[in-house]
Design a protein around this motif. Structure first.
Motif, short mmCIF file in Angstrom:
data_model
loop_
_atom_site.label_atom_id
_atom_site.label_comp_id
_atom_site.label_asym_id
_atom_site.label_seq_id
_atom_site.Cartn_x
_atom_site.Cartn_y
_atom_site.Cartn_z
N ARG A 21 -7.74 -0.31 2.93
CA ARG A 21 -7.37 0.50 4.09
C ARG A 21 -8.53 1.41 4.45
NH1 ARG A 21 -4.84 5.50 5.06
NH2 ARG A 21 -4.99 5.97 2.84
N ILE A 46 0.86 -1.18 0.00
CA ILE A 46 0.00 0.00 0.00
C ILE A 46 0.90 1.23 0.00
CG2 ILE A 46 -1.89 -1.19 1.17
CD1 ILE A 46 -1.05 0.17 3.75
N SER A 84 -1.86 -6.85 -1.42
CA SER A 84 -2.31 -5.59 -0.82
C SER A 84 -3.65 -5.83 -0.14
CB SER A 84 -2.43 -4.49 -1.88
OG SER A 84 -3.39 -4.87 -2.87
N TYR A 117 -9.02 0.68 -1.68
CA TYR A 117 -7.74 0.07 -2.00
C TYR A 117 -6.73 1.19 -2.20
CZ TYR A 117 -9.23 -4.76 -2.60
OH TYR A 117 -9.66 -6.03 -2.37
N ASP A 118 -5.85 1.35 -1.24
CA ASP A 118 -4.82 2.38 -1.34
C ASP A 118 -3.51 1.70 -1.76
OD1 ASP A 118 -3.60 4.82 -1.22
OD2 ASP A 118 -3.16 4.70 0.92
N GLU A 119 -3.55 1.06 -2.90
CA GLU A 119 -2.40 0.29 -3.35
C GLU A 119 -1.20 1.19 -3.62
OE1 GLU A 119 -3.76 -3.73 -5.58
OE2 GLU A 119 -4.14 -1.88 -6.66
N SER A 120 -0.03 0.60 -3.52
CA SER A 120 1.20 1.34 -3.80
C SER A 120 1.16 1.93 -5.20
CB SER A 120 2.39 0.39 -3.66
OG SER A 120 3.54 0.97 -4.23
#
Length: 738
Positions: free
Chosen positions: A626, A544, A623, A635-638
């Motif tokens: 969040r 994330i 992931s 979804y606060d993915e990277s």
């Protein structure tokens, strides 16, 4: 007067990019074989910058073909380990300061500080991580030999105070004949450069050649150590471009920009790609490390492929990983130690490992999660607390044990309740029978009479037992140190003071070691530890944006705005645009916003690249959702996952939500059993709502099997009732207001 540093002289071979782990080991084996054939295996020293991955490197070098009859038995050491041996050769009586001893001594130095503590540090001292953050900063200052009187310009007030404390701390160490681990390389550099008592010759007598691997990570003092060590020997360095994470934390630029003219640089050709030998994600590793995208004509046929696991929570993410591991084992007959799981920080290891074991996946990481979380250590601390009370007057403890109205938050009350819960025959008499003039021998009596080690062996799993035994060993070492030092009194009060401070400041897995469980186990480690590792499958967890790249770089001790204006901080804080592009090819010259954040964000991207290349066959990017306030989750993915998604020629294939392996582990079995009623009825309703046909025969067979198990199986009554309740809820027959 310090001796002038020697120049590095020899050959430095640099690969153009991070290569797959097996290919890297093959190249290292080739370089080692050439030196071993020329000088003999026992006369070639292989030095690796970091201890992580030494076992894998040794295995790779042990298996190389020999053109001589001499057996291959490579001398492989980490640079800090070799520097420790240099100090021991110089002065066998010199004591290395242990972690617990360092905590106590530096706290005494800070408590006795004569200069005023800056207001900011006084306020920050109330934060939970303050002591650890200060400790990490001082360790880094020691490693780089940063002294207050050597700065050209006065550092920030907070840094000036901390550097002054560090100087006092090391003066105290010198007076006591100690050396701390962070100071081993700086002190060894001084001894080798000055050739004190002919030390350099004695150390070099058995070394004809040095192969320095992971050379891209050698810092300024590391290179000086290597130069002094190899004055009379052949030196070959092997490194990789786009692979430095630790060195670039404190020193921008590429490694060849820092080595001087005496080291001949040889840029190696890129390793040829093969149709069947390269991992499917090699193009992803290259893209993350260098920014190179796949050729445009492969856009319709992905040239780089990895798998993606998305989950609702961090815990569910680990469960999904456990399910995938079992599926891969069933499908490929892989062992558990063919898998590695990487987390962003070492603090995430204990929780992740515990959740895997609940899901039926054995793990191989053994260590001490932290003393505060160790039940055996807490029992011993309670024992020490009550011995302090006995020392002041045992009759008070008798009254306290018998007093039902005692204060719940009293430390003695907490200690009594802890020992009552853990020891069946606990009594003041048992405590008194263990007391003696020696605190260490008294602790040993408690271990025997309260049967602590026996209880650990009977009640804990193998991995937990190993960790708790390690915690017990550390407490006994602290007790022995208390009896020998003048830092604290050699009594129960002194032991309690030092043990309390150590527990408070101890960081998770500071003392972690890697070992193999009797049946093998999955490696769970920090992401940086995979750099020199090789596994069939690697799972990168917690991808994330809060972790990759993250929001707070270097330290939590100071605000980012302050770090940008702290040139004396022991890290890169104000890189010039030219340094950014010289260090990272992934930085677009016209796309630099904040230089500080850009620099360290690209270091984070490189960490992912180096971890990804450890996977031989399969790479998984994992992931989870969040919470973002209220009920909304996202979804606060990277950003690096989004970048992979948007790059033609690279593919992130979703892993099917449905489990593809047998159910393993009691926790998984219970959850699966409880989920069946809802799951099956929802499937039937879904089919009916879309006009499809549901196969009721399969559902009837499943429910009949569950009914048989409930009636005839050896199942707890509460579990059976829980399963029946699930059927009632699913059918809408029961509504409970709990």
């Amino acid at each position: 007067m310090a001796s002038p540093p020697f120049p590095l002289e020899g050959t430095c071979k640099l690969l153009p990019e991070p290569v797959p782990s097996d290919a890297l080991f093959d190249r290292l084996a080739t370089e080692y074989a050439a030196l071993a054939d020329e000088y003999g295996p026992r006369n070639v020293l292989v030095l690796k910058r970091h201890p992580a991955g030494l076992e894998s490197l040794t295995d790779a070098l042990t298996g190389v073909d020999a053109t001589t009859d001499s057996p291959r038995s490579p001398r492989v050491e980490s640079l800090p380990e070799h520097a420790s041996k240099v100090l021991e050769e110089y002065d066998p009586t010199l004591d290395r300061l242990e972690y617990e001893e360092r905590i106590e001594l530096i706290s005494l130095v800070i408590d006795g500080a004569s200069r005023d503590v800056p207001d900011y540090l006084e306020r920050a001292a109330s934060h939970e991580s303050f002591a650890r953050d200060v400790g990490q900063l001082l360790l880094e200052a020691t490693r780089q030999r940063l002294r207050l009187d050597e700065f050209d310009a006065a550092p920030h007030d907070c840094l000036a105070f901390l550097y002054a404390m560090n100087d006092r701390f090391h003066a105290e160490l010198d007076d006591r004949g100690y050396v701390e681990r962070a100071d081993v390389i700086p002190q060894a550099v001084d001894l080798l450069e000055s050739d004190t008592d002919g030390l350099r010759g004695r150390i070099g007598d058995s070394i004809d050649a040095v192969l320095a691997v992971e050379f891209e990570e050698y810092r300024r003092l590391d290179r000086r150590y290597l130069a002094a060590l190899t004055r009379e020997t052949d030196l070959v360095c092997l490194g990789e471009h786009h692979a430095s994470v630790e060195r670039t934390r404190v020193e921008p630029g590429r490694i060849e920009d820092h080595v001087g003219d005496g080291l001949e640089i040889e840029h190696l050709d890129a390793l040829a790609e093969t149709d069947d030998g390269d991992p499917p994600h090699r193009a992803i590793t290259r893209f993350l490390a260098t920014g190179d995208t796949p050729a445009s004509d492969t856009a319709n046929q992905p040239s780089g492929r990895t798998r993606r696991i998305r989950a609702r929570t961090a815990r569910e993410q680990v469960k999904r990983v456990a399910t995938e591991i079992q599926a891969l084992r069933d499908r490929h007959d892989w062992r558990y130690d063919d898998f590695a799981i990487a987390v962003p920080r070492i603090e995430r290891v204990p929780e992740t490992r515990s959740q895997l074991r609940e899901a039926g996946v054995p793990t191989a990481t053994i260590g001490t999660p932290s003393l505060a979380e160790d039940p055996a250590v807490n029992e011993l601390y309670a024992f020490v607390t009550l011995q302090c009370d006995l020392e002041r007057g045992g009759d008070r403890l008798d009254r306290l044990v018998a007093d039902d109205a005692r204060t719940a938050d009293d430390p003695r009350t907490v200690a009594i309740e802890r020992l009552r819960a853990r020891v069946d025959d606990f009594s003041p008499e048992l405590l008194a029978s263990c007391a003696g003039s020696s605190v260490s021998r008294s602790l040993e009596r408690w271990l025997h009479r309260a049967d602590l080690k026996g209880r650990i062996a009977r009640e804990e799993t193998w991995v937990d037992a190993r960790e708790q035994y390690e915690g017990v060993r550390r407490v006994l070492e602290i007790a022995r140190f208390v009896e020998e030092t003048d830092l604290v009194g050699p009594d129960w009060q002194g032991l309690r003071r030092m043990l309390r401070r150590t527990i408070q400041y101890d960081a998770p897995y500071v003392h972690a070691v890697e070992t193999q469980s009797p049946t093998g186990g999955v490696a769970v480690c920090a992401v940086d530890d995979l750099k020199y590792d090789s596994r069939e499958a690697v799972f990168l967890l917690d991808l994330i944006d809060d972790n990759y790249p993250g929001e707070q770089f270097l330290t939590q001790l100071f605000p980012t705005a302050w770090l940008r204006e702290m040139p004396s901080y022991p890290a890169v804080t104000d890189p010039a645009p030219a340094e950014l592009t010289a260090t990272f090819d992934t930085v677009a010259p016209d796309g630099v916003g904040d230089p500080f954040e850009t620099y360290h964000a690209h270091r984070s991207r490189r960490r992912l690249a180096l971890a990804s290349r450890a996977a031989r066959t399969r790479l998984y990017c994992c992931s989870y959702e969040r919470g973002s306030g209220g009920l909304r989750r996202t979804y606060d993915e990277s950003r690096y996952l989004h970048l992979l998604d948007a790059t033609p020629g690279l593919e992130l294939a979703a892993v099917d939500d449905e489990p593809t392996a047998a159910i393993h582990g009691e926790t998984n079995a219970l959850e699966a059993l409880l989920a069946h009623p809802h799951g099956e009825l929802e499937r039937i309703l879904r089919e009916a709502s879309t006009g499809g046909e549901a196969d009721l025969g399969t559902t009837e067979e499943l429910f009949e099997e569950i009914a048989v198990v409930l009636e005839e199986g050896d199942i707890d009554d509460e579990l059976a009732e829980a399963v029946r309740s699930q059927f009632e809820f699913a059918a809408g027959e029961v509504v409970r207001n709990d």
